[in-house]
Design a protein around this motif. Structure first.
Motif, PDB file in Angstrom:
ATOM      1  N   LEU A 227       0.830  -1.209   0.000  1.00  0.00           N
ATOM      2  CA  LEU A 227       0.000   0.000   0.000  1.00  0.00           C
ATOM      3  C   LEU A 227       0.864   1.258   0.000  1.00  0.00           C
ATOM      4  O   LEU A 227       0.511   2.268  -0.628  1.00  0.00           O
ATOM      5  CB  LEU A 227      -0.939  -0.009   1.217  1.00  0.00           C
ATOM      6  N   ALA A 228       2.014   1.203   0.666  1.00  0.00           N
ATOM      7  CA  ALA A 228       2.927   2.358   0.645  1.00  0.00           C
ATOM      8  C   ALA A 228       3.436   2.588  -0.780  1.00  0.00           C
ATOM      9  O   ALA A 228       3.483   3.726  -1.257  1.00  0.00           O
ATOM     10  CB  ALA A 228       4.087   2.120   1.613  1.00  0.00           C
ATOM     11  N   ILE A 229       3.782   1.515  -1.469  1.00  0.00           N
ATOM     12  CA  ILE A 229       4.240   1.621  -2.856  1.00  0.00           C
ATOM     13  C   ILE A 229       3.107   2.141  -3.738  1.00  0.00           C
ATOM     14  O   ILE A 229       3.303   2.995  -4.605  1.00  0.00           O
ATOM     15  CB  ILE A 229       4.774   0.263  -3.363  1.00  0.00           C
ATOM     16  N   LEU A 230       1.903   1.650  -3.476  1.00  0.00           N
ATOM     17  CA  LEU A 230       0.745   2.094  -4.260  1.00  0.00           C
ATOM     18  C   LEU A 230       0.555   3.609  -4.126  1.00  0.00           C
ATOM     19  O   LEU A 230       0.346   4.312  -5.119  1.00  0.00           O
ATOM     20  CB  LEU A 230      -0.504   1.343  -3.797  1.00  0.00           C
ATOM     21  N   ARG A 231       0.679   4.116  -2.907  1.00  0.00           N
ATOM     22  CA  ARG A 231       0.516   5.564  -2.694  1.00  0.00           C
ATOM     23  C   ARG A 231       1.636   6.343  -3.381  1.00  0.00           C
ATOM     24  O   ARG A 231       1.392   7.384  -3.992  1.00  0.00           O
ATOM     25  CB  ARG A 231       0.474   5.874  -1.198  1.00  0.00           C
TER      26      ARG A 231
END
Ligand SMILES: [Zn+2]
Length: 260
Positions: A216-220
């Motif tokens: 999710l951090a990468i997605l953001r």
């Protein structure tokens, strides 16, 4: 090549080249192989890895129609290949493109293969949709933006999401040449977000498997990058952990495509 058991029914193999991932999934005595490692010796040993773990591979799936995800036929020549409807369309509209791209790549690195890449009959799978495996079902979701085609695959009983060339810890979002690729990529991230939230582990097309939080951090970061790319073009800053020369070259291509 690294092989990691993520769940009693899921093994992820990571290629020494480009960290391309290949996911073996099993249910009720039947296993599928999703995507593929790149090197001939890795493809040669893959059946033994599967057999030793008692994964009887009867089918292949590919997250999208790029050549580096289509090589499992070298390992399991008898198994049928299933792809998103969008991917079978790409294969139909660009016959031989994957084979030519593979040959170009192999020529540059002096890689020899036992035979040309054969892609036989391909089964079209609906996205969104489901795909039977053994006593269970895989869930399929549409993706786009990196290529005009593709799907993410959820293994619900294992809490695993195989998301194709998105959410990579080693590669920034790579846009295809198609008009609207940037918007399609952002839409894909929106679609992947709730799936990544629910996942125990996310398997990107390139790079190590990620826990939900990291995915999710990468997605953001990817979303922020694409929004900046849309507003500022080449001036957009790259995600912090992905600023190598290779990623900057991808970024230059992205900027040209986003501006087109
Ligand atoms: Zn790829």
């Amino acid at each position: 090549m690294r092989a990691v058991g993520l769940h009693p029914d899921v093994i992820v193999v990571t290629s020494r080249l480009m960290q391309t991932t290949c996911t073996l999934v099993r249910s009720g005595g039947e296993a599928f192989c999703i995507d593929s490692p790149v090197l001939p010796d890795e493809l040669e040993i893959l059946p033994a890895i599967a057999e030793q773990a008692q994964f009887a591979v009867v089918g292949l799936l590919a997250t999208h129609a790029d050549w580096d995800h289509l090589l499992a036929a070298y390992a399991f020549p008898e198994a049928a290949l299933g792809m998103a409807e969008s991917s079978t369309r790409v294969l139909r509209e660009r016959p031989g493109a994957a084979q030519r791209a593979l040959r170009l790549f192999d020529d540059q690195l002096y890689i020899e293969r036992p035979r040309p890449l054969g892609i036989g009959e391909v089964q079209s799978l609906p996205t969104p949709g489901r795909c039977d495996i053994g006593e269970s079902e895989l869930e399929l979701y549409e993706t786009g933006g990196h290529t005009p085609d593709g799907m993410a695959i959820r293994v619900p009983w294992a809490g695993i999401l195989v998301c194709g060339d998105h959410l990579s810890p080693v590669e920034i979002p790579m846009l295809c040449e198609d008009e609207g690729a940037l918007d399609a990529y952002l839409l894909t991230l929106n679609r992947l977000e709730p799936l990544a939230e629910r996942a125990e582990t996310v398997v990107p097309g390139h790079g190590e498997p990620l826990d939900s939080e990291r995915a999710l951090a990468i997605l953001r970061q990817d979303r922020e990058y694409l929004q900046a790319l849309s507003a500022d073009g080449a001036a957009a800053p790259l995600p912090l952990a992905r600023r190598t020369d290779a990623q900057r070259r991808i970024h230059q291509r992205n900027a040209a495509r986003a501006a087109a």
